[in-house]
Enzyme design. Structure first.
Site, short mmCIF file in Angstrom:
data_model
loop_
_atom_site.label_atom_id
_atom_site.label_comp_id
_atom_site.label_asym_id
_atom_site.label_seq_id
_atom_site.Cartn_x
_atom_site.Cartn_y
_atom_site.Cartn_z
N ARG A 93 0.97 -1.33 0.00
CA ARG A 93 0.08 0.01 0.23
C ARG A 93 0.85 1.27 -0.05
NH1 ARG A 93 -3.98 2.57 4.82
NH2 ARG A 93 -4.90 4.23 3.47
N ASP A 150 -3.33 4.62 -2.80
CA ASP A 150 -4.43 5.15 -2.31
C ASP A 150 -5.36 6.12 -3.54
OD1 ASP A 150 -4.32 3.51 -0.03
OD2 ASP A 150 -4.67 5.37 1.23
N VAL A 333 -16.01 3.05 11.65
CA VAL A 333 -17.15 3.55 12.02
C VAL A 333 -18.34 3.47 11.17
CG1 VAL A 333 -17.92 6.03 12.51
CG2 VAL A 333 -15.80 5.66 13.16
N GLU A 335 -19.22 0.99 9.50
CA GLU A 335 -19.70 -0.35 9.59
C GLU A 335 -20.41 -0.59 11.01
OE1 GLU A 335 -16.57 -3.14 8.35
OE2 GLU A 335 -16.01 -1.83 6.85
#
Length: 403
Positions: A93, A150, A333, A335
Site C-alpha cells: 500500500r 490510495d 465507524v 460499519e
C-alpha cells in the site's frame, strides 16, 4: 497448491501485513496476519497470528528492516514463512502516487526513485511506505513486488473537480491538485453495489463513505470517481479522528500572525490535534459515545460538527451526481456506528432516503454487505465491509501474472 500474496502496509513506526489467498471469499480470515509496532521505542511488539496459533515478541525493534526480518523468522518457526509458501506477489500500500501513478505498478529501482520524488506530496506517509518496500524487496528478492496507490482510483476526476482555484503556474510547479485518498477502499466497496442493486455498473450513481479514524467520501458515476473530499493531502474534507477536515485557510495565517505558530506547529495541530480529539479530547467513537452519555457538552458538539460535515458532503454529491441510486457506509465507524448512520441519514425522506431502524440496529452476526434502508426508500443505503488488503492482493496478483 494455494497461491498466496503478502500484503504490507508500512507506517512511520509500524508495519502491518497479511498473507492472503487472492481468490478467497471477502469474509475469509487471512492465512497469516502480523503487526510490527513501536519501532524505535524501548519496548517493541511483534505479533504473528495464523489460523491455529499465535506468537509474540516484545524485544526492542531498532528499525523497520530488523522488525520485518524478525517477523519473517517468527513466521518460519510457525511453519508459514515466506519461503514455505507459494508467494505469487507482494503488494504494498502506497498512500500517494501523485499524477505519476494512476494504476498499480510493478516495482523496480526506477519506480522507487519516482516514489521518492513524490515525498513532498506525502511527507508523513510515503517515506515509510518506501522504507517498507525496500526492506521487503531485500528479504524477498525473487517475489514480484507491486505498489497499489490510495490515489489511483481518483485519477478519473474531471479537471473542474481536481483543480483548485489558485494561480495556475504555482499549481503546476508544485503539483497542487485534488488527488483523493482511500481509493482502494472506495473502489472495492463501490464495485459491490451494482450486484446489490441488480443494475449494470455503468448505470449506477453512488456515494461511498469511508468512515474510520481517517474519513472520506466519494461521488461515483458508472464506476468512476467524479469527486472526493480529500485533496492534495488526506487532511481535507470530512471531520476525522485527529484531523480537522475542511477549514478556512485563513485560520493558519491568523495563528501565524497572532500566535507566532510555525508551519510545523500548524501541521501538527491540524493533522494530529484536531477533529474529534481536538474538540472532545478523544478520537475513538466508543469513548466519544460514553462522554456524550455522561453529559459532556464538548463531546456532543464534536459529534454534531462531525455529522454536519458528513451531511453537507452527502447533499453536495447528490447534486453533483444528479441523483443517486445508493449510499454506502464502510470502514470502522461506517460499519459499526449505528447512531452515525442513523443521524447522517435522518429526515431525508423528501430525497427518497429512508433508514429502516431495525435493519440499521440489528446487524450483529450479519456477515458481508447488507441493506439498512426501507423497502420504500428509492435511494438504497448499504453497509459494505471494506477489505483493502484483499483488494491489494487481487490487484498485485493480476499485475504479477502479466509479467
Amino acid at each position: 497448491m494455494t497461491k498466496y500474496v503478502l500484503v504490507l502496509n508500512s507506517g512511520s513506526s509500524s508495519i502491518k501485513f497479511q498473507v492472503l489467498d487472492p481468490e478467497a471469499n471477502a469474509t475469509a480470515d487471512p492465512f497469516v496476519s502480523g503487526i510490527v509496532e513501536k519501532i524505535g521505542e524501548k519496548k517493541g511488539h511483534i505479533q504473528i497470528q495464523t489460523e491455529t496459533s499465535k506468537m509474540e515478541d516484545n524485544r526492542p525493534i531498532l528499525s523497520h528492516s530488523v522488525g520485518l526480518e524478525r517477523a519473517f523468522g517468527m513466521m518460519t518457526l510457525l511453519g508459514v514463512g515466506p519461503q514455505d509458501l507459494d508467494l505469487v506477489a507482494a503488494g504494498h500500500r502506497v498512500v500517494h502516487g501523485g499524477a505519476t501513478f494512476t494504476e498499480p505498478v510493478l516495482i523496480d529501482d526506477e519506480v522507487i526513485e519516482q516514489l521518492k520524488e513524490l515525498i513532498p506530496l506525502a511527507p508523513l506517509h510515503n517515506p515509510a511506505n518506501i522504507d517498507g518496500i525496500e526492506n521487503a524487496r531485500a528479504l524477498l528478492e525473487h517475489v514480484p513486488h507491486v505498489a497499489v496507490f490510495d490515489t489511483a482510483f481518483f485519477s478519473t476526476l474531471p479537471e473542474h473537480a481536481a483543480n483548485y482555484a489558485i494561480k495556475k503556474d504555482i499549481a503546476d510547479e508544485y503539483n497542487i491538485r485534488r488527488y483523493g485518498f482511500h481509493g482502494t477502499s472506495h473502489e472495492y466497496v463501490s464495485s459491490k453495489v451494482p450486484d446489490l442493486l441488480g443494475k449494470p455498473a455503468e448505470e449506477v450513481n453512488q456515494i461511498t463513505l469511508h468512515l474510520g479514524n481517517g474519513a472520506s467520501a466519494a461521488a461515483i458515476r458508472g464506476g468512476e470517481a467524479v469527486d472526493t473530499t480529500m485533496g492534495l493531502t488526506p487532511l481535507a474534507g470530512l471531520v476525522m479522528g485527529t484531523r480537522s477536515g475542511d477549514i478556512d485557510p485563513g485560520i493558519i495565517f491568523h495563528l501565524a500572525r497572532s500566535g507566532g505558530m510555525t508551519v510545523d506547529q500548524a501541521d501538527k495541530l491540524l493533522n494530529r490535534e484536531s477533529g474529534l480529539k481536538g474538540m472532545a479530547g478523544v478520537n475513538d467513537f466508543r469513548e466519544l459515545k460514553t462522554l456524550i452519555e455522561d453529559g459532556d457538552e464538548n463531546a456532543q458538539l464534536a459529534y454534531d460538527v462531525y455529522i454536519h460535515a458528513l451531511r453537507r458532503f452527502i447533499g453536495s454529491y447528490m447534486l453533483i451526481l444528479g441523483g443517486v441510486d445508493a449510499i454506502v457506509f464502510t470502514a470502522g465507524v461506517g460499519e459499526n456506528a449505528v447512531q452515525v448512520r442513523r443521524d447522517a441519514m435522518a429526515d431525508l425522506q423528501n430525497f427518497g432516503i429512508e433508514i429502516d431502524d431495525a435493519r440499521n440496529e440489528n446487524s450483529e452476526g450479519i456477515v458481508g454487505a447488507r441493506e439498512i434502508s426501507t423497502d420504500d426508500s428509492t435511494v438504497k443505503v448499504f453497509v459494505v465491509p471494506t477489505n483493502e488488503e484483499l483488494a491489494i492482493a487481487r490487484q498485485a496478483t493480476e499485475l504479477a501474472e502479466q509479467q
